[in-house]
Design a protein around this motif. Sequence first.
Motif, mmCIF file in Angstrom:
data_model
loop_
_atom_site.group_PDB
_atom_site.id
_atom_site.type_symbol
_atom_site.label_atom_id
_atom_site.label_comp_id
_atom_site.label_asym_id
_atom_site.label_seq_id
_atom_site.Cartn_x
_atom_site.Cartn_y
_atom_site.Cartn_z
ATOM 1 N N VAL A 77 0.916 -1.031 0.089
ATOM 2 C CA VAL A 77 -0.153 0.131 0.023
ATOM 3 C C VAL A 77 0.899 1.112 -0.144
ATOM 4 N N PRO A 78 0.958 2.008 -1.038
ATOM 5 C CA PRO A 78 1.898 2.987 -1.135
ATOM 6 C C PRO A 78 1.037 4.371 -0.586
ATOM 7 N N VAL A 79 1.828 4.982 0.252
ATOM 8 C CA VAL A 79 1.579 6.295 0.759
ATOM 9 C C VAL A 79 2.397 7.461 0.285
ATOM 10 N N ASN A 80 1.990 8.596 -0.148
ATOM 11 C CA ASN A 80 2.802 9.547 -0.730
ATOM 12 C C ASN A 80 3.505 10.166 0.544
ATOM 13 N N ALA A 81 4.861 10.342 0.490
ATOM 14 C CA ALA A 81 5.631 10.845 1.608
ATOM 15 C C ALA A 81 5.235 12.422 1.699
ATOM 16 N N ALA A 82 4.834 12.896 0.612
ATOM 17 C CA ALA A 82 4.812 14.600 0.569
ATOM 18 C C ALA A 82 3.090 14.772 0.728
ATOM 19 N N ALA A 83 2.147 13.803 1.026
ATOM 20 C CA ALA A 83 1.055 13.943 1.311
ATOM 21 C C ALA A 83 0.578 14.619 2.637
ATOM 22 N N PRO A 84 -0.220 15.393 2.794
ATOM 23 C CA PRO A 84 -0.631 16.039 4.175
ATOM 24 C C PRO A 84 -1.073 14.762 5.145
ATOM 25 N N ALA A 85 -0.671 14.954 6.227
ATOM 26 C CA ALA A 85 -1.137 13.901 7.242
ATOM 27 C C ALA A 85 -2.365 13.633 7.292
ATOM 28 N N ALA A 86 -3.573 14.484 6.896
ATOM 29 C CA ALA A 86 -4.948 13.891 6.820
ATOM 30 C C ALA A 86 -5.079 12.986 5.523
ATOM 31 N N GLU A 87 -4.416 13.277 4.605
ATOM 32 C CA GLU A 87 -4.655 12.362 3.446
ATOM 33 C C GLU A 87 -3.898 11.208 3.777
ATOM 34 N N ALA A 88 -2.720 11.160 4.396
ATOM 35 C CA ALA A 88 -2.181 9.961 4.581
ATOM 36 C C ALA A 88 -2.983 8.834 5.498
ATOM 37 N N GLU A 89 -3.577 9.637 6.720
ATOM 38 C CA GLU A 89 -4.367 8.993 7.453
ATOM 39 C C GLU A 89 -5.589 8.239 6.767
ATOM 40 N N ARG A 90 -6.200 8.984 5.663
ATOM 41 C CA ARG A 90 -7.219 8.405 5.018
ATOM 42 C C ARG A 90 -6.860 7.431 4.241
ATOM 43 N N ALA A 91 -5.798 7.287 3.725
ATOM 44 C CA ALA A 91 -5.090 6.141 3.001
ATOM 45 C C ALA A 91 -5.136 4.841 3.889
ATOM 46 N N LEU A 92 -4.729 5.101 5.034
ATOM 47 C CA LEU A 92 -4.324 3.855 6.037
ATOM 48 C C LEU A 92 -5.892 3.588 6.584
ATOM 49 N N GLU A 93 -6.655 4.294 6.606
ATOM 50 C CA GLU A 93 -8.079 3.915 7.112
ATOM 51 C C GLU A 93 -8.772 2.937 5.912
ATOM 52 N N PHE A 127 -0.898 -5.064 -5.030
ATOM 53 C CA PHE A 127 -1.015 -3.787 -4.304
ATOM 54 C C PHE A 127 -2.190 -2.903 -4.641
ATOM 55 N N LEU A 128 -2.329 -1.817 -3.862
ATOM 56 C CA LEU A 128 -3.451 -0.752 -4.087
ATOM 57 C C LEU A 128 -2.610 0.630 -4.619
ATOM 58 N N THR A 129 -3.691 1.059 -5.539
ATOM 59 C CA THR A 129 -3.160 2.463 -5.999
ATOM 60 C C THR A 129 -4.423 3.352 -5.721
ATOM 61 N N TRP A 130 -4.298 4.701 -6.073
ATOM 62 C CA TRP A 130 -5.732 5.412 -5.648
ATOM 63 C C TRP A 130 -5.859 6.144 -7.293
ATOM 64 N N THR A 131 -7.039 6.376 -7.483
ATOM 65 C CA THR A 131 -7.167 7.284 -8.785
ATOM 66 C C THR A 131 -6.930 8.529 -8.581
ATOM 67 N N SER A 132 -6.809 9.466 -9.428
ATOM 68 C CA SER A 132 -6.336 10.780 -9.441
ATOM 69 C C SER A 132 -7.334 11.703 -8.466
ATOM 70 N N GLY A 133 -8.460 11.534 -8.497
ATOM 71 C CA GLY A 133 -9.547 12.075 -7.706
ATOM 72 C C GLY A 133 -9.691 13.650 -8.414
ATOM 73 N N THR A 134 -9.565 13.626 -9.778
ATOM 74 C CA THR A 134 -9.719 14.761 -10.473
ATOM 75 C C THR A 134 -11.367 15.004 -10.725
ATOM 76 N N THR A 135 -12.071 13.798 -10.634
ATOM 77 C CA THR A 135 -13.453 14.105 -10.972
ATOM 78 C C THR A 135 -14.195 13.405 -9.615
ATOM 79 N N GLY A 136 -13.713 13.371 -8.473
ATOM 80 C CA GLY A 136 -14.219 12.868 -7.156
ATOM 81 C C GLY A 136 -13.452 12.412 -6.315
ATOM 82 N N THR A 137 -14.057 11.669 -5.377
ATOM 83 C CA THR A 137 -13.164 11.250 -4.350
ATOM 84 C C THR A 137 -12.053 10.059 -4.924
ATOM 85 N N PRO A 138 -10.920 10.222 -4.601
ATOM 86 C CA PRO A 138 -10.146 8.926 -4.995
ATOM 87 C C PRO A 138 -10.653 7.649 -4.488
ATOM 88 N N LYS A 139 -10.518 6.692 -5.460
ATOM 89 C CA LYS A 139 -10.802 5.383 -4.955
ATOM 90 C C LYS A 139 -9.577 4.340 -4.955
#
Length: 467
Positions: A77-93, A127-139
């Motif tokens: 599960v990759p989590v972007n090191a540059a992502a804000p803490a809140a975004e990283a927590e959402r990925a872990l959740e 592995f998991l990756t996330w969609t870009s989120g340009t058209t809604g919440t990333p999946k």
Amino acid sequence: MLAALLLDHPFPDDEPLLHTADRMLTAGEARAGVTELAQRLRAGDVRPGTAVAVRLPNSPESVIAMTAIWSAGAVFVPVNAAAPAAEAERALEAARPAALVEPAPDGGLHVRHLDGAVRTYPDGTAFLTWTSGTTGTPKAILHTHDGYLELLDRVLGPLRGRGPSGRPPSPNLIPVSLALNSGIYNALFGLRAGAALVIMDRFRPREFADLLARFGIRSTVLPPAAIVTLNASDVEALSPLRYVRSITAPLSPLHARRFTDRFGAFVLNSYGQAEVGEVIGWTAADAKAHPEKVGAAGRPLPGVAVRIAAPEGEIGPLWVRPPRMASGYATGEQLADRIDAEGFVDTGDLARVDADGFVWIEGRAGDLINRGGNKVFPEQVEEVLRLSPAVAEAAVVGAPDDRLGEVPVAFVVDAPGAPPAPDEALAKLCREHLVAYKVPVAFHRVDALPRTEVGKLRRGDLVRRLA
């Protein structure tokens, strides 16, 4: 399994395999790092089918951690090191991993075991990756080992066996984050091809040019934002580069032509989505035979069927049917909702196919502007605006209009060092190249366009700015 791409890499142990601008690990050192970390993961709470998150800057350790997780039978599960803490927590959740791999104070890798419910994933999940989120919440997209190997070979197949016998491939340069699908794909693509990897911690035009020369890199991948940056940079040459594969988002034909004319390297556009992988692309043979097609996405890859929901030669919704695709979403959405009875996937994009079978991406269906019944493709207007030497970037969106429903409005980034072009001059330029209803009714100056990390334009942010 994908771990074998590094563990069974054809390089002998003493051969350099993972490079940065100032570091190098041999194949033996990389394999030893994978073995050691995999043992630590197994000794903790990591079991086959559970997930391990990785939050590391771009580095050889990113590749080692990814491979070690697979070696332990777990899901990466990759989590972007540059992502804000809140975004990283959402990925872990969303992923509910058993552990997190992060930098250790001594420069090594620290494994932090996580509390809470741990998810077990279906057999074969890689592995998991996330969609870009340009058209809604990333999946969160689930990728399997078998499916991703098929994707790599789908693209590599037409490219193999074209060089002199015994000639090793040039190293694969990775200028994008290894927390993104494009970075993961680029790393695994290189390993599958038997190439060494050169990893950039972030994209810098001059460092990029230096690495090309130092490692003799003849082909590489770049997101459109990096290509645009190089076009506007003071870099004079990119020798020995011959081909650039544009990834992650559509690149305008104008910028593709500018790059090819300036640096002598042909831009091989491609098209794909995280759910289906790369489905349309170029071969070196096509590039030699059809240089006039620069800017097209290419032709369907082997095993891929393409359908345009419009009369032949006209623009319409693009549907694709790849041999395999992602197994689904970890966040609850259903990929099947986008698939018809014949197995074609609705991409949400608009395209056309020319007489030679080349596919041209015209934009997102949701971005199309309906001006009183007349259709305006934003990318077409943007390309005209970029013809002005006073314009570095441009984006066009639809603004609400009481009479016509929508009208096109442009956001413009002025070119550095050039006097700004008056609105009247930009409107005149558009009228010279476009029918009247496509000319923007207003021009707004901005310091930069809102983009995702891989350079995709966030048009929704501009629409909200209008409001």
